[in-house]
Design an enzyme around this catalytic site. Structure first.
Site, PDB file in Angstrom:
ATOM      1  N   HIS A 189      34.221  28.119  32.756  1.00 35.63           N
ATOM      2  CA  HIS A 189      34.251  29.193  31.779  1.00 35.63           C
ATOM      3  C   HIS A 189      35.644  29.433  31.214  1.00 35.63           C
ATOM      4  O   HIS A 189      36.642  29.152  31.875  1.00 35.63           O
ATOM      5  CB  HIS A 189      33.805  30.513  32.424  1.00 35.63           C
ATOM      6  CG  HIS A 189      32.497  30.450  33.099  1.00 35.63           C
ATOM      7  ND1 HIS A 189      32.243  31.104  34.272  1.00 35.63           N
ATOM      8  CD2 HIS A 189      31.345  29.804  32.785  1.00 35.63           C
ATOM      9  CE1 HIS A 189      30.995  30.888  34.646  1.00 35.63           C
ATOM     10  NE2 HIS A 189      30.431  30.089  33.765  1.00 35.63           N
ATOM     11  N   LYS A 224      44.734  33.523  34.186  1.00 37.98           N
ATOM     12  CA  LYS A 224      44.166  34.089  35.410  1.00 37.98           C
ATOM     13  C   LYS A 224      45.038  33.749  36.609  1.00 37.98           C
ATOM     14  O   LYS A 224      45.619  32.673  36.683  1.00 37.98           O
ATOM     15  CB  LYS A 224      42.760  33.529  35.652  1.00 37.98           C
ATOM     16  CG  LYS A 224      41.761  33.897  34.585  1.00 37.98           C
ATOM     17  CD  LYS A 224      40.423  33.234  34.839  1.00 37.98           C
ATOM     18  CE  LYS A 224      39.449  33.593  33.724  1.00 37.98           C
ATOM     19  NZ  LYS A 224      38.191  32.851  33.859  1.00 37.98           N
ATOM     20  N   TYR A 258      40.321  37.758  41.063  1.00 31.68           N
ATOM     21  CA  TYR A 258      41.221  37.243  40.041  1.00 31.68           C
ATOM     22  C   TYR A 258      41.709  38.317  39.095  1.00 31.68           C
ATOM     23  O   TYR A 258      41.010  39.278  38.806  1.00 31.68           O
ATOM     24  CB  TYR A 258      40.615  36.065  39.283  1.00 31.68           C
ATOM     25  CG  TYR A 258      39.239  36.230  38.701  1.00 31.68           C
ATOM     26  CD1 TYR A 258      39.056  36.380  37.330  1.00 31.68           C
ATOM     27  CD2 TYR A 258      38.117  36.176  39.512  1.00 31.68           C
ATOM     28  CE1 TYR A 258      37.789  36.487  36.795  1.00 31.68           C
ATOM     29  CE2 TYR A 258      36.851  36.274  38.981  1.00 31.68           C
ATOM     30  CZ  TYR A 258      36.682  36.434  37.610  1.00 31.68           C
ATOM     31  OH  TYR A 258      35.436  36.553  37.076  1.00 31.68           O
ATOM     32  N   ASP A 285      24.959  28.274  32.908  1.00 33.80           N
ATOM     33  CA  ASP A 285      25.934  27.208  33.179  1.00 33.80           C
ATOM     34  C   ASP A 285      25.301  25.821  33.074  1.00 33.80           C
ATOM     35  O   ASP A 285      25.954  24.876  32.655  1.00 33.80           O
ATOM     36  CB  ASP A 285      26.592  27.399  34.544  1.00 33.80           C
ATOM     37  CG  ASP A 285      27.620  28.521  34.538  1.00 33.80           C
ATOM     38  OD1 ASP A 285      27.964  29.019  33.451  1.00 33.80           O
ATOM     39  OD2 ASP A 285      28.082  28.900  35.628  1.00 33.80           O
TER      40      ASP A 285
END
Length: 182
Positions: A61, A71, A131, A169
């Site tokens: 992603h 991130k 994250y 996904d």
């Protein structure tokens, strides 16, 4: 903290200095000054956390355009294989990936700059994954590439029959479908 450069420019493995005694341990997971000294000038604005079981693959992603996100990721419980894929068109490492084992035990973190895909597979019975992001989530800016895209060739370290992933996904794009505006 120790900042370890990877084979892809901009991605760093970060190993904290652990202070342990009879009470347990302490470490700094983020220090803006230390990150800046190592060329990471992200201003984090959002923290996220997920819980997943063995065999789960989340990814690949990213957010595109002005909503792109850097991130800083780590595991609070369990063990994952964390993956970042370079989707910077024109980059000498376009389509290449870095895969790093992150666990509650090794306390490693991975910094992933903007314009990279991100995903992870859960290698332990359960994993709690955290994250930090330098840009807020925007549903309209979501973009995904299939976790099993043969052009990328990631070994998720899971038996194929144990993989659990979302329908979204499974139906994601291929690397060749990356838009010009990342």
């Amino acid at each position: 903290m120790k900042f370890i450069k990877t084979e892809i420019d901009g991605i760093f493995i970060i190993e904290p200095q652990i202070f342990e005694d009879a009470r347990g341990y302490f470490f700094e997971s983020y220090n803006e000054t230390e990150f800046a000294k190592n060329g990471i000038n992200a201003h984090f604005v959002q923290d996220n956390q997920s819980k997943s079981s063995y065999g789960v693959i989340r990814g690949l992603h990213c957010q595109i355009g002005k909503h792109s996100q850097a991130k800083l990721v780590r595991v609070l419980k369990g063990k994952v294989l964390d993956v970042a894929v370079d989707i910077r068109k024109g980059s000498p490492t376009f389509g290449k990936h870095v895969a790093v084992e992150l666990s509650a035990e090794n306390k490693r973190q991975l910094f992933i700059p903007r314009h990279f895909l991100h995903g992870f597979s859960v290698l332990s019975e359960e994993a709690i994954f955290a994250y930090k992001c330098d840009n807020a989530y925007c549903k309209e800016a979501e973009f995904a590439i299939r976790y099993d895209d043969p052009e990328i060739g990631i070994d998720w370290q899971l038996p194929v029959d144990k993989v659990i992933t979302s329908e979204k996904d499974k139906a994601a794009n291929r690397l060749e479908d990356i838009p010009d505006e990342r």
